[in-house]
Scaffold this motif. Sequence first.
Motif, PDB file in Angstrom:
ATOM      1  N   ASN A 124       0.819  -1.217   0.000  1.00  0.00           N
ATOM      2  CA  ASN A 124       0.000   0.000   0.000  1.00  0.00           C
ATOM      3  C   ASN A 124       0.853   1.267   0.000  1.00  0.00           C
ATOM      4  O   ASN A 124       0.622   2.193   0.780  1.00  0.00           O
ATOM      5  CB  ASN A 124      -0.941   0.003   1.212  1.00  0.00           C
ATOM      6  N   GLY A 125       1.816   1.297  -0.878  1.00  0.00           N
ATOM      7  CA  GLY A 125       2.666   2.469  -1.002  1.00  0.00           C
ATOM      8  C   GLY A 125       3.830   2.497  -0.041  1.00  0.00           C
ATOM      9  O   GLY A 125       4.741   3.307  -0.188  1.00  0.00           O
ATOM     10  N   GLY A 126       3.816   1.616   0.964  1.00  0.00           N
ATOM     11  CA  GLY A 126       4.924   1.528   1.905  1.00  0.00           C
ATOM     12  C   GLY A 126       5.745   0.277   1.650  1.00  0.00           C
ATOM     13  O   GLY A 126       5.694  -0.320   0.588  1.00  0.00           O
ATOM     14  N   LEU A 143      11.802 -18.142   5.141  1.00  0.00           N
ATOM     15  CA  LEU A 143      11.320 -16.773   5.070  1.00  0.00           C
ATOM     16  C   LEU A 143      10.558 -16.418   6.344  1.00  0.00           C
ATOM     17  O   LEU A 143       9.840 -17.257   6.902  1.00  0.00           O
ATOM     18  CB  LEU A 143      10.404 -16.575   3.859  1.00  0.00           C
ATOM     19  N   GLU A 144      10.723 -15.186   6.789  1.00  0.00           N
ATOM     20  CA  GLU A 144       9.946 -14.641   7.898  1.00  0.00           C
ATOM     21  C   GLU A 144       9.452 -13.254   7.499  1.00  0.00           C
ATOM     22  O   GLU A 144      10.181 -12.486   6.875  1.00  0.00           O
ATOM     23  CB  GLU A 144      10.772 -14.559   9.182  1.00  0.00           C
ATOM     24  N   ARG A 145       8.190 -12.965   7.858  1.00  0.00           N
ATOM     25  CA  ARG A 145       7.597 -11.670   7.509  1.00  0.00           C
ATOM     26  C   ARG A 145       7.014 -11.011   8.752  1.00  0.00           C
ATOM     27  O   ARG A 145       5.795 -11.038   8.958  1.00  0.00           O
ATOM     28  CB  ARG A 145       6.535 -11.845   6.419  1.00  0.00           C
ATOM     29  N   PRO A 146       7.853 -10.413   9.589  1.00  0.00           N
ATOM     30  CA  PRO A 146       7.331  -9.676  10.740  1.00  0.00           C
ATOM     31  C   PRO A 146       6.578  -8.435  10.270  1.00  0.00           C
ATOM     32  O   PRO A 146       6.918  -7.833   9.257  1.00  0.00           O
ATOM     33  CB  PRO A 146       8.595  -9.294  11.526  1.00  0.00           C
ATOM     34  N   LEU A 147       5.529  -8.066  10.997  1.00  0.00           N
ATOM     35  CA  LEU A 147       4.686  -6.929  10.589  1.00  0.00           C
ATOM     36  C   LEU A 147       5.330  -5.618  11.016  1.00  0.00           C
ATOM     37  O   LEU A 147       4.852  -4.914  11.907  1.00  0.00           O
ATOM     38  CB  LEU A 147       3.291  -7.081  11.188  1.00  0.00           C
ATOM     39  N   ILE A 148       6.449  -5.300  10.360  1.00  0.00           N
ATOM     40  CA  ILE A 148       7.181  -4.065  10.650  1.00  0.00           C
ATOM     41  C   ILE A 148       7.318  -3.263   9.366  1.00  0.00           C
ATOM     42  O   ILE A 148       7.762  -3.791   8.333  1.00  0.00           O
ATOM     43  CB  ILE A 148       8.572  -4.377  11.236  1.00  0.00           C
ATOM     44  N   HIS A 149       6.924  -1.996   9.407  1.00  0.00           N
ATOM     45  CA  HIS A 149       7.063  -1.104   8.261  1.00  0.00           C
ATOM     46  C   HIS A 149       8.470  -0.499   8.260  1.00  0.00           C
ATOM     47  O   HIS A 149       8.937   0.029   9.270  1.00  0.00           O
ATOM     48  CB  HIS A 149       6.021   0.016   8.318  1.00  0.00           C
TER      49      HIS A 149
END
Length: 353
Positions: A124-126, A143-149
């Motif tokens: 979303n643009g970020g 793979l790991e995808r932590p919810l950090i922007h």
Amino acid sequence: MEKSSRGNHIYRTRLFCHYLFGNGSAEYVLLDVDDQQPGAVVNPFLSFFSRTSAHVCASCNGWLLFSCPNETDISLTHYSVFNLVTKQDFAPPQPQIRGPSIRTGLAVDGQHYQIVRIFGVNNNGGSLLELEIYSSQKGVWRLERPLIHLPPDLPKLNTAPLFSNGAIHWELGGHLLVYCILHGECKLIPLPNHVDLDKWSPRCLTYGQCLWESEGRVHFCYSDFEGIHTWFLLKDLEVQDYCSYHYNLRWKHAHTILHQTLVAQISPRFWHSGLSFASPVAYVDNTCTIYLRLPGVVVSYNLRTQTLKEICRYAFPKSNFHCCLIVPVVCSSDALDFRASADGRGERHGAVA
């Protein structure tokens, strides 16, 4: 040789220099530094030459992580882990994610290691943080995808990552990214020199920065127009009391070295580039010594005695010399004080490619 104690072990800091040449070859030199002696000495048993250059991504407990793009497909990256103690190379399998990572780190525990690659995934643009991790114990990438922007701006100042207290620490766009190896947890902490874009001015420029561990704490050091500043990261139990008085900061100021203090001691031949370009590269705990890189020279500054000393110069006359990357190497003294093999210094063609 400079030493610092952690527990029952004696640790030493050495400087590993990567010299890159125009023809694609590279020289890798390990410097032994002794604060009681003038200059530095090249360690011939732990220095080598390569016909193909590989980037030094990280150093951890006497191990080095190299990366090198594939010659026929630049979207592929090969990694090699080199143990300075045993002089062994370990080549993990090809990562699943193609293309270069934003940052790469190394964690070593005994004879096992982990490589952590950092990526940004559009959202979303970020950009959301994505990690690709290799464990030598399991032999696979995951793979790991932590919810950090991720921060919007990711400048690179060749800041070497730091493995400390079970976590890898990276400088990332004015923030400290911390990844805990054991629990797989991530957090993003603003650095003490982080400035919002609407408050930015030329006086906010950072010319060099470095991470190190001292007395069990993570330290962050940077240079700007005023001098060289060092802060240490507060532990979780300390944050609440300190932040109530200091505007929610996670850092506490340790010391500042003003450029005018260095000017009185440094040779005038290095003034032409300006001392604001002094870049911190390493620190030795028990001697309170900071190593600084200036154009063409490495110097040490002792915080106790407030004295500056030239360590070494780097130059290659009559050659197409591009740059020099300096990475601190910290490991136990008994590990690196081994009887080196009689082959001495030589070429390792393709060993790190």
